[in-house]
Scaffold this motif. Structure first.
Motif, mmCIF file in Angstrom:
data_model
loop_
_atom_site.group_PDB
_atom_site.id
_atom_site.type_symbol
_atom_site.label_atom_id
_atom_site.label_comp_id
_atom_site.label_asym_id
_atom_site.label_seq_id
_atom_site.Cartn_x
_atom_site.Cartn_y
_atom_site.Cartn_z
ATOM 1 N N ILE A 43 0.765 -1.287 0.157
ATOM 2 C CA ILE A 43 0.059 -0.058 -0.126
ATOM 3 C C ILE A 43 0.838 1.491 -0.054
ATOM 4 O O ILE A 43 0.457 2.186 -0.848
ATOM 5 C CB ILE A 43 -0.831 -0.025 1.331
ATOM 6 N N ASN A 44 1.978 1.250 0.613
ATOM 7 C CA ASN A 44 2.764 2.361 0.897
ATOM 8 C C ASN A 44 3.589 2.665 -0.305
ATOM 9 O O ASN A 44 3.740 3.916 -0.801
ATOM 10 C CB ASN A 44 3.732 2.394 2.038
ATOM 11 N N SER A 48 1.054 3.907 -3.211
ATOM 12 C CA SER A 48 0.391 5.228 -3.143
ATOM 13 C C SER A 48 1.116 6.333 -3.935
ATOM 14 O O SER A 48 0.120 7.153 -4.046
ATOM 15 C CB SER A 48 0.392 5.511 -1.470
ATOM 16 N N ASP A 100 -0.145 7.353 -9.834
ATOM 17 C CA ASP A 100 -1.566 7.664 -10.320
ATOM 18 C C ASP A 100 -2.236 6.787 -11.059
ATOM 19 O O ASP A 100 -1.877 6.267 -12.103
ATOM 20 C CB ASP A 100 -1.263 9.223 -11.337
ATOM 21 N N HIS A 110 -9.131 -0.954 -11.250
ATOM 22 C CA HIS A 110 -9.329 0.237 -10.640
ATOM 23 C C HIS A 110 -9.098 1.439 -11.297
ATOM 24 O O HIS A 110 -7.923 1.496 -12.068
ATOM 25 C CB HIS A 110 -8.611 0.401 -9.381
ATOM 26 N N ASP A 166 -8.778 4.320 -9.633
ATOM 27 C CA ASP A 166 -8.719 5.442 -8.537
ATOM 28 C C ASP A 166 -7.494 4.973 -7.389
ATOM 29 O O ASP A 166 -7.969 3.614 -7.190
ATOM 30 C CB ASP A 166 -9.927 5.630 -7.852
ATOM 31 N N THR A 167 -6.731 5.540 -7.138
ATOM 32 C CA THR A 167 -5.413 5.141 -6.282
ATOM 33 C C THR A 167 -6.117 4.517 -5.009
ATOM 34 O O THR A 167 -5.830 3.687 -4.401
ATOM 35 C CB THR A 167 -4.928 6.128 -5.979
ATOM 36 N N GLN A 168 -6.917 5.355 -4.602
ATOM 37 C CA GLN A 168 -7.398 5.278 -2.957
ATOM 38 C C GLN A 168 -8.506 3.669 -2.794
ATOM 39 O O GLN A 168 -8.192 2.960 -2.110
ATOM 40 C CB GLN A 168 -8.470 6.356 -2.346
ATOM 41 N N GLU A 169 -9.243 3.743 -4.053
ATOM 42 C CA GLU A 169 -10.111 2.469 -4.043
ATOM 43 C C GLU A 169 -9.010 1.394 -4.085
ATOM 44 O O GLU A 169 -9.493 0.101 -3.592
ATOM 45 C CB GLU A 169 -10.912 2.634 -5.208
ATOM 46 N N LEU A 196 -5.950 1.113 -3.214
ATOM 47 C CA LEU A 196 -5.460 0.786 -1.638
ATOM 48 C C LEU A 196 -6.379 0.054 -0.805
ATOM 49 O O LEU A 196 -5.792 -0.899 0.122
ATOM 50 C CB LEU A 196 -4.643 2.114 -0.993
ATOM 51 N N ARG A 197 -7.456 0.450 -0.809
ATOM 52 C CA ARG A 197 -8.483 -0.154 0.066
ATOM 53 C C ARG A 197 -8.939 -1.908 -0.186
ATOM 54 O O ARG A 197 -8.735 -2.705 1.017
ATOM 55 C CB ARG A 197 -9.851 0.576 -0.095
#
Length: 536
Positions: free
Chosen positions: A54-55, A58, A61, A87, A89-92, A94-95
């Motif tokens: 995840i790190n 992040s 893009d 995906h 979107d990056t945040q989705e 990572l989740r």
């Protein structure tokens, strides 16, 4: 080596009307994580491994245009946790990485590599240049219970760059090297355990970035280091002979995907008079609206070097150094080790100073890349090397041995008192027969002088060369040919003829005469006398 003379020059039309900022986060990548989910990890270490992914992820893009990420977890069999393209979107993303559940089982790394190369990455045509980088990161803590060599070779043949990350002492370095792309110094990482895996986060991010934005290897470097040889890419040697003024190229042509977060700037140069009293940009990248994205500025009046870069929080971040000897009109090597939050300056392989930088942002590549830019005043700079290395470790490998006046442990091959970690990246010792650079005279032209005395009809050099060449060639050829031919022919002919004739004649004549005479005389006399006497 060439001389670059600066005058005022006008900018040509800019490349594009769009404002494009590129760097590692925005490169087009297909990135697949192949993570070990076998029983040797345990649930706690598996959670640590996911946080590490995840790190690292992040910083990318995630979108159709830029980076796509997939995750394969494996034990006895591989399981596709996240496919490429799911995906935008990056945040989705990572989740969903955080939601991956732990498998458990045996370690079948080879099977997982084969699965990823054939079923996760899009099929590729080896005859067509790929438009997206194909990268796989294998994270494992145990020795594979199946073959990894053949699946890894197959993946690399499909243009997939393989990074091998080992955790703990169960996985051998030999197995990591057999899986990874070469050189292993770039594509293999190892840590003691999962609790210390965070220590290689920055290194992994840098290596992924190098793979994304640094497609070219610089010839003649150790292991073919990736980077940008500006002398070659900008055609500096050829163009400088034809063009007066700074040399300009489209930034997108030189840095098509921007710059990595860490790199090494190296210039071997001579700042001559009157430039050693002036201020000018040795190298810079401008955006479309002529804003400096990055620059190395020399200020002869202050005897200073300023590095300028983009920043997240202010317009520009800069650091000023005072390597005063750089402006003494002699040859020097200027080296800048640039990292996301700090920069270190070296002159002739000697540490000058380290300073902090504001966090940088990606450069805009719709502008220009320029070398040696000074407006309105003529300046003269002589360049021998101008490079950007993507691997920050190259700062330790890159000595200043091309500078004749430099005397350092690196150039002299001195190793006493130097740490083993540092020695592991030292280059070979500089040649013992280094010589000072010789340049042409810079004196201004004057009136022709008086004619000299007439020379000899035939120069000594010509006679010496002709006599040496003729005598050596004629004597060697004649002696070798005559002696070899005469001796071989005479010896063969004489020996064969004499021996054959003498032996045949003597043996035939002697044997025939002796046998005939002796046998006839003895036999006749003896037989006749003995027989006659005995009978009587």
């Amino acid at each position: 080596m060439f001389m670059l003379t600066e005058t005022c020059t006008a900018h040509t039309d800019l490349l594009a009307n769009i404002f494009v900022g590129l760097g590692c986060s925005t490169t087009p990548n297909d990135l697949v994580y192949i993570i070990d989910g076998s029983s040797s990890l345990g649930a706690a270490d598996f959670e640590t491994a996911k946080r590490w992914l995840i790190n690292i992820t992040s910083g990318f893009d995630v979108s159709l245009r830029h980076t796509q990420v997939a995750v394969v977890q494996y034990s006895d069999t591989p399981r596709l946790e996240i496919p490429l393209g799911r995906h935008q979107d990056t945040q989705e993303l990572l989740r969903d990485i955080g939601y991956i559940s732990y498998l458990g089982g045996r370690t079948q790394t080879g099977r997982a590599i084969k699965f990823a190369s054939h079923h996760v990455f899009p099929s590729s045509n080896p005859t067509v240049k790929a438009t997206r980088n194909r990268i796989a990161v294998i994270l494992t803590d145990g020795r594979s219970q199946d073959d990894v060599v053949d699946p890894a070779m197959d993946a690399k043949a499909q243009g997939i760059a393989l990074f091998a990350v080992g955790v703990g002492n169960e996985i051998t370095n030999a197995e990591l090297v057999s899986m990874a792309t070469k050189p292993s110094s770039t594509y293999v990482l190892h840590v003691e355990d999962y609790t210390s895996i965070g220590s290689i986060r920055e290194a992994m991010e840098q290596k992924l970035c190098e793979e994304s934005v640094c497609p070219v290897r610089i010839p003649g470097t150790v292991n073919g280091q990736k980077g940008f040889d500006l002398m070659s890419l900008m055609g500096i040697v050829e163009v400088a002979k034809k063009v007066q003024g700074s040399l300009v190229s489209e930034a997108a042509e030189i840095f098509p995907e921007g710059l990595p977060p860490s790199y090494v700037f190296v210039a071997t140069l001579r700042v001559k008079s009157p430039a050693h009293h002036m201020k000018f940009d040795l190298w810079r990248v401008l955006s479309q609206d002529r804003i400096k994205q990055v620059a190395v500025t020399l200020n002869g009046a202050e005897k200073s070097v300023t590095f300028t870069s983009t920043s997240k929080f202010i317009n520009n971040s800069s650091a000023l150094f005072l390597p005063k000897r750089l402006f003494d009109t002699d040859w020097h090597q200027l080296k800048l080790l640039v990292k996301p939050k700090r920069i270190t300056c070296y002159l002739d392989d000697t540490h000058v100073e380290e300073q902090l930088l504001e966090p940088v942002v990606s450069i805009y590549i719709n502008g220009k890349t320029q070398v040696a830019k000074k407006v309105n005043i003529e300046t003269t700079v002589v360049l021998q090397k101008l490079r950007l290395y993507c691997d920050p470790v190259q700062s330790q490998r890159e000595g200043a041995c091309e500078i004749y006046s430099v005397v350092s442990a690196r150039c002299l091959g001195v190793t006493s008192g130097v740490s083993s970690d540092f020695l592991s990246v030292l280059p070979l010792q500089c040649p013992a027969d280094r010589a000072a650079a010789v340049e042409g005279c810079d004196c201004p032209g004057g009136k022709p002088g008086q004619p000299g005395l007439p020379g000899s009809m035939v120069s000594d050099g010509w006679m010496d060369g002709w006599m040496d060449g003729w005598m050596d060639g004629w004597m060697d050829g004649w002696m070798d040919g005559w002696m070899d031919g005469w001796m071989d022919g005479w010896m063969d002919g004489w020996m064969d003829g004499w021996m054959d004739g003498w032996m045949d004649g003597w043996m035939d004549g002697w044997m025939d005469g002796w046998m005939d005479g002796w046998m006839d005389g003895w036999m006749d006399g003896w037989m006749d006398g003995w027989m006659d006497g005995w009978m009587d």
